[in-house]
Design an enzyme around this catalytic site. Structure first.
Site, PDB file in Angstrom:
ATOM      1  N   CYS A  15      53.605  19.857  21.694  1.00 27.07           N
ATOM      2  CA  CYS A  15      54.959  20.477  22.148  1.00 27.07           C
ATOM      3  C   CYS A  15      56.186  19.370  21.456  1.00 27.07           C
ATOM      4  O   CYS A  15      57.422  20.019  21.090  1.00 27.07           O
ATOM      5  CB  CYS A  15      55.116  21.408  23.101  1.00 27.07           C
ATOM      6  SG  CYS A  15      54.842  19.161  24.213  1.00 27.07           S
ATOM      7  N   LEU A  16      55.158  19.083  20.391  1.00 26.24           N
ATOM      8  CA  LEU A  16      56.476  17.911  19.513  1.00 26.24           C
ATOM      9  C   LEU A  16      56.921  18.721  18.145  1.00 26.24           C
ATOM     10  O   LEU A  16      56.133  19.381  17.815  1.00 26.24           O
ATOM     11  CB  LEU A  16      55.590  16.779  19.563  1.00 26.24           C
ATOM     12  CG  LEU A  16      55.581  15.879  20.449  1.00 26.24           C
ATOM     13  CD1 LEU A  16      54.937  14.437  21.457  1.00 26.24           C
ATOM     14  CD2 LEU A  16      56.420  15.615  21.306  1.00 26.24           C
TER      15      LEU A  16
END
Ligand SMILES: *Cc1c(COP(=O)(O)O)cnc(C)c1O
Length: 480
Positions: free
Chosen positions: A411-412
């Site tokens: 999710c980065l």
């Protein structure tokens, strides 16, 4: 399926082996592999590991010195490689309790296992002493713990002392590891010589593992350890081995010209605020500070003219002020030469294969190609993995050239698998395959995490046989 290397022009072309190309030519089979084992799949070729070991062995045997190679297993998690190392008659360097325990379970002994962990817990030391496996001690607390456990076990621990603080070209090399070589002679050794230790600890060797990739530094460090061993003999400490650790360079790239052009172009772009061809204009370590180029390329030196056995030869051929080479002195002082290569024994041993899941154009008009894998599954301490990937197209690519970034599942924002933009003849389609080559050393495992509860990648061994390969040519890494 057709395979294409990214960046046909201005590329960084990786060296590939025939087993890899053989798989590229069998794209549908790789699809089956991903279907069967999930994406990404790490595919290993153990015979390439064997070849590397043979080449190292032959190069060292040429010097007619006593030696032992320890494969540094932290570079890759596969148990099959440990098994293969033992089968080939080399040792294994372990750096944690489980690495050590597995080696013992696989038949590792005092002769072919060494414990070098940065943090040595009592259970590691105990297991090592029970099996008479040499422990490379870093500091006095470890020494005392070893003494305590050895006396409880009523067994003698075999130890080597990790050394640091070598002076090379008038500069003292700093390291957080090891006993300082100058302090050892002046001070520490008198502590280690206390009578009570005699029955429970035997100093058998010296060890170092240097940061960076300088053969001069390693040559000098080995030379200094040999001199130290001479001094220790006068104090009745007979050094049996000197271990130079790892860090033997490996060459990933085919062309010096490509490598030089790449670094030159990157520097030029950073200096002149031009697009660098990397995600968010990442300078990969280079910075423009008030109009001046600063910093250095913050990656592994992927192109290395001096690598593998040439690197090793430079260390062994290094001469002291009296003109005596390290190899000569090892032989004369009757000391076994040890080394702990990790990465360099994994040269050409593995590839990482992943499936294309989506494509999108971002607000800057850049194409992002989402793969079923995450950044931790191909990561090192390098700012980028500077090898062009391969794409296997289900349908023959047309000629609509496109530049893409490959993105991963975390999710980065920064889960961009390669920072470098990759130019392809056509946008990959969903279910096409992307292959990153030569990833066995550190890339596939060292930083892999289970964030998001993603499964760890699968580890397979590919064995080449006559005729067309099938799923049967792939086996899972040994479970232990
Ligand atoms: C990491 C390490 C190695 C292996 O280094 P490579 O660069 O993979 O060859 C060997 N010995 C020690 C003590 C290490 O920490």
């Amino acid at each position: 399926m057709k395979y294409i290397k990214g960046n046909i022009e201005n590329g960084l072309t990786p060296i590939t082996s025939s087993w890899m190309t053989h798989l590229f030519q069998n794209g549908p089979l790789l699809k089956d592999v991903l279907h069967e084992y999930g994406s990404p799949a790490n595919i290993h070729h153990l015979d390439s590991f064997s070849e590397n070991v043979t080449v190292f062995k032959e190069a060292i045997e040429h010097y007619e010195i006593a030696y032992q190679i320890y494969y540094a297993r932290k570079a890759n998690k596969c148990v099959s490689l440990v098994k293969r190392a033992f089968e080939l008659g080399i040792g294994v360097d372990t750096a944690s309790f489980r690495e050590l325990e597995q080696c013992v379970q696989l038949g590792g002994t005092a002769k072919n296992v060494v414990l070098t962990s940065a943090i040595k817990t009592p259970n590691q030391i105990k297991l090592a002493i029970q099996h008479e496996i040499p422990i490379i001690l870093d500091n006095l607390d470890e020494w005392n713990l070893t003494y305590k456990i050895a006396s409880e076990l009523q067994k003698k621990a075999k130890v080597g002392l990790r050394m640091s603080g070598f002076t090379v070209e008038n500069e003292k090399l700093y390291s957080r590891f090891g006993f300082d070589i100058d302090m050892l002679v002046e001070d520490t050794i008198s502590i280690l010589e206390e009578e009570k230790y005699k029955d429970f600890i035997a100093i058998e060797g010296l060890h170092f593992h240097l940061d960076g990739y300088s053969t001069t530094q390693r040559g000098k460090a080995l030379s200094d350890c040999l001199s130290l061993a001479e001094k220790l003999v006068l104090r009745n400490i007979q050094i049996k081995f000197i271990d130079i650790g790892g860090g033997i360079t490996m060459n990933y790239l085919e062309s010096k010209e490509e490598w030089e052009a790449f670094t030159k172009n990157l520097q030029h772009a950073v200096l002149h605020h031009l697009p660098t061809g990397t995600f968010s204009n990442n300078g990969l370590g280079y910075k423009n500070i008030n109009g001046a180029l600063e910093g250095k390329l913050n990656t592994y030196p992927f192109y290395n003219e001096c690598n593998g056995i040439d690197f090793l030869r430079n260390v062994l051929d290094f001469k002291d002020a009296a003109g005596h080479s390290n190899a000569y002195k090892l032989k004369k002082q009757n000391i076994q030469f040890r080394l702990e290569p990790g990465r360099s024994l994994l040269n050409q041993v593995g590839i990482t294969v992943a499936k294309v899941v989506h494509r999108k154009k971002d607000a800057k008009g850049q194409w992002l190609v989402g793969l079923d894998m995450n950044m931790s599954q191909m990561m090192s301490s390098s700012a980028d993995f500077l090898l062009d990937p391969f794409v296997l197209y289900n349908e023959n690519p047309s000629e609509e050239e496109v530049a893409v970034y490959f993105t991963g599942a975390y999710c980065l924002e920064r889960d961009v698998l390669l920072k470098r933009k990759i130019t392809l003849p056509q946008l990959p389609q969903i279910d096409d395959i992307v292959v990153f080559v030569n990833t066995a050393g550190y890339m596939m495992h060292f930083f892999e995490t289970e964030a998001h509860l993603f499964e760890l990648s699968s580890n397979l061994n590919f064995t080449q046989t006559e005729g067309n390969p099938s799923l049967e040519n792939f086996t899972k890494d040994v479970e232990i």
